[in-house]
Design a protein around this motif. Structure first.
Motif, PDB file in Angstrom:
ATOM      1  N   GLU B  92       6.120  -2.810  -2.154  1.00 29.28           N
ATOM      2  CA  GLU B  92       5.011  -2.674  -1.048  1.00 29.28           C
ATOM      3  C   GLU B  92       4.732  -4.018  -0.296  1.00 29.28           C
ATOM      4  N   GLY B  93       4.433  -3.806   0.818  1.00 24.66           N
ATOM      5  CA  GLY B  93       4.350  -5.087   2.002  1.00 24.66           C
ATOM      6  C   GLY B  93       5.430  -5.650   2.482  1.00 24.66           C
ATOM      7  N   VAL B  94       6.566  -4.965   2.257  1.00 18.49           N
ATOM      8  CA  VAL B  94       8.100  -5.379   2.937  1.00 18.49           C
ATOM      9  C   VAL B  94       8.369  -4.713   3.960  1.00 18.49           C
ATOM     10  N   ALA B  95       8.214  -4.915   5.215  1.00 13.36           N
ATOM     11  CA  ALA B  95       8.448  -4.219   6.345  1.00 13.36           C
ATOM     12  C   ALA B  95       9.869  -3.572   6.462  1.00 13.36           C
ATOM     13  N   LYS B  96       9.933  -2.389   6.793  1.00 17.87           N
ATOM     14  CA  LYS B  96      11.302  -1.590   6.824  1.00 17.87           C
ATOM     15  C   LYS B  96      12.225  -2.334   7.596  1.00 17.87           C
TER      16      LYS B  96
END
Lengths: 565, 125
Positions: B92-96
């Motif tokens: 989570e928190g990682v931009a696509k």
């Protein structure tokens, strides 16, 4: 055709058909039934087919031959016998006698003009009632009942035993009919099963007594089938007129009498089909016996219901089993594709990196970058070739391509090939060929591959060591006394954890992180086993591992006999 | 001349690291390598890279949590991160947009790394 199905052991799942009058079994590749079991002798036993069946003869094997748990020298086999040799357990299935008609199931449901159209139902028995076939009738404890109960019990016991031995549905059905014919005096019988897709009843097995003409079409009344399936009841029908005693009706004199029993194959949840048997009395017999004698009784009907229940459970099991096998196969295919895609993806990634560098180097006129890119491409090219060769070796049943060769030469080639890799990993790769190594018979390409995979693993293991310098030593030995050829690969790597020792030969299991394909050891083992040999593993955590590839040492002049298989 | 930018590559496979190193070095970047998440955490602390390139696909399931810790640490330090592998497994928190699907092409990967370096430099300035 009589056959042997391996139900336990390293060849589990293989089926061997006994085509010849005598078929040998053993560890050696020259046997038609070759078992990859080190506790099986080279030539262990022989199956001899005669007019009266199949005979199993032990060929003075060192560990003996067992039939249903007892050691035998020579023993006639019957269907369902379990043959144990070494650690391998085989199930024998005899050929069904000529009467069984597996290929041509000639049954018509509700055909017009069938004699059963005139039949009336004499008895019906529900499933619950039928299951009480073995229960005592009232308080009667006298011996005729006991004798009958005992005989019924024996029938049920034998039914349970027979149906538990096979997972082939056609074989199962024909066995069920075979048993019914043994116990019930019927002329014709057939089993109809619901088709998995169309949900329609389809005739699957048929049997006629030898005295009866078998080319006749068998007609079963749709009304009776519907009755049986809708009510879940077994029925006994007769086309004799209302009075069961002698009836002078002309039709009986012309046509004889037909009696039939039709019972549902009631499984755990649903009916899977029906069993139908009938018997007919010719007009001559009716006259000779002075009247219509009922061949089928309520007792037969009860028995048939009980048999049908057993049979239905077995049919269900077989169907579940094949569905499960199919599901497992699909899952295995999916896993294989996923695993291979992953490796190929990584190789592709490497090749793209190499190409990128080459392109860059060329446009910048930087030869050093081109060289770097080229090295990467070449390395990945080797990887893909290893992967393809391992896949090919694993993908098919093959006989080793035997030829006279020098194992020192084969292993020497592997060492030469791996020197660069050893230097890269800073591992000391030592090679000590046996001083006296005769030319022996084996598959040089196959053994190259087998040794290469083991040495690659050893180098990777030794290269992982941080606190000490990695060392791999490879040597060959020829044990002329025991006629064995050995290639021993020893490393001082981290060793194999005890819980991993069981799985290292399992396909696609790798303990080398992303580096391993999980193909190397299974491929080496397959090749060595195809030679009738084995791979021995000794390992101590923290000290290292020793892999010994052991093959039978076959002198070149005996090649022809080995290849004659 | 601007100081040489520092890239930390975290990948279990030495050969993949080597390929990436060779490619990125031709673009004048300075490379640090880590063979696992723990090693990566140490390198992140000691070497203070300008960007982290992490391959999560090669790490075993039990290492996944450690990888997530590494991702959290880079976010805390506001170090840009490029994740190699599938977006589905990204923490989570990682931009696509920071996930590069494998198999990737090196040209776009290099451009993405350079872009991220540039924008982080601008925001720092």
């Amino acid at each position: 055709m009589p056959s042997l199905f391996v139900i336990r052991g390293s060849d589990q799942g293989h089926c061997f058909e006994l085509r010849e009058s005598s078929t040998a079994l053993g560890r050696d590749a020259s046997n038609p039934i070759q078992l990859h079991d080190t506790e099986v002798s080279r030539r262990h036993a022989e199956f001899r087919l005669g007019t009266d069946g199949c005979m199993l003869v032990d060929l003075q094997s060192s560990n003996g031959t067992y039939v249903n748990g007892s050691r035998v020298e020579s023993h006639p086999l019957t269907s369902g016998d379990q043959v144990q040799v070494g650690r391998t357990l085989l199930l024998f299935t005899g050929a069904a006698p000529g009467e069984a008609e597996r290929s041509r199931v000639n049954v018509v449901v509700g055909g017009a003009g069938g004699s059963s159209n005139g039949s009336r139902i004499v008895h019906t028995i529900s499933q619950e009632e039928g299951s009480r076939a073995l229960a005592p009738e009232g308080d009667s404890q006298d011996s005729p009942w006991l004798a009958r109960a005992r005989s019924n019990l024996q029938i049920m016991y034998r039914t349970a035993l027979t149906v538990s031995h096979t997972l082939d549905i056609d074989q199962l059905l024909s066995r069920i009919l075979e048993m019914i014919f043994e116990w019930v005096d019927c002329d014709r019988g057939c089993i109809l099963l619901f088709d998995g897709e169309t949900k329609k009843l389809v005739p699957r097995a048929r049997r006629t007594r030898q005295s009866t003409k078998s080319d006749q079409t068998m007609t079963i009344s749709q009304t009776i089938l519907d009755y049986v399936l809708e009510r879940d009841e077994g029925v006994l029908t007769s086309d004799a007129q209302d009075d069961s005693r002698w009836n002078p009706a002309a039709s009986i004199l012309q046509l004889g009498i037909r009696e039939a029993i039709c019972v549902p194959l009631r499984g755990r949840y649903d009916s899977v089909g029906v069993i139908y048997i009938d018997t007919s009395m010719s007009p001559q017999d009716v006259i000779r016996q002075g009247g219509a004698v009922e061949k089928f009784s309520e007792e037969h009907l009860k028995l048939m219901i009980a048999i049908a229940h057993q049979a239905a459970l077995a049919v269900e099991d077989t169907q579940y089993y094949s569905a499960m096998v199919q599901a497992e196969r699909l899952a295995a295919v999916g896993q294989t594709i996923a695993t291979l895609s992953h490796h190929i993806k990584n190789i592709l990634q490497g090749i793209r990196g190499g190409s990128y560098l080459i392109e860059h180097g060329l446009s910048d006129h930087d030869e050093e970058v081109v060289r770097k890119g080229w090295d990467i491409v070449e390395k990945n090219q080797n990887k893909i070739s290893t992967l393809v060769l391992d896949m090919l070796t694993f993908s098919k049943e093959r006989d080793p391509d035997l030829a006279p060769a020098d194992i020192n030469q084969v292993v020497g080639d592997v060492i030469e090939l791996m020197n660069a890799r050893a230097a890269e990993l800073d591992v000391d790769l030592q090679w000590s060929p046996a001083d006296e190594m005769p030319t022996l018979t084996f598959d040089p390409d196959g053994m190259h591959r087998a040794v290469l995979n083991i040495v690659t693993n050893a180098l990777d293991a030794a290269g992982d060591m941080i606190d000490k310098r990695g060392r791999v030593s490879v040597r060959t030995e020829h044990d002329s006394e025991n006629k064995l050829l050995q290639v021993i690969v020893e490393d001082n790597g981290p060793g194999i954890a005890p819980e991993d020792r069981e799985v290292i030969f399992t396909l696609f299991v790798s303990r080398k992180g992303g580096r391993g394909t999980g193909l190397g050891l299974p491929v080496s083992q397959k090749i060595v086993r195809e030679h009738g040999g084995r791979i021995l593993v000794e390992s101590e955590e923290g000290r290292g591992s020793t892999f010994t590839l052991e093959l039978p040492a076959i002198p070149p002049n005996s090649v022809s006999t080995t290849q004659a298989t | 001349m601007p100081p040489q930018r520092r890239v930390l590559i975290v990948d279990q496979l030495s050969e993949t690291r080597e390929t990436l190193r060779s490619v990125l070095e031709t673009h004048g970047l300075r490379i640090f390598e880590a063979g696992g998440a723990d090693e990566g955490l140490t390198a992140l602390r000691d070497e203070r890279p300008d960007i982290v390139v992490l391959d999560m696909e090669e790490t075993a399931a039990e290492d996944h949590l450690r990888c997530e810790a590494l991702v959290a640490a880079t976010q805390q330090q506001q170090t840009p991160l490029v994740l190699l592998g599938s977006a589905r497994r990204a923490p989570e928190g990682v931009a696509k947009s920071d996930v590069v699907r494998k198999p990737y092409h090196y040209g776009p990967l290099v451009r993405k790394i350079e872009q991220l370096l540039e924008s982080s430099q601008r925001s720092a300035a």
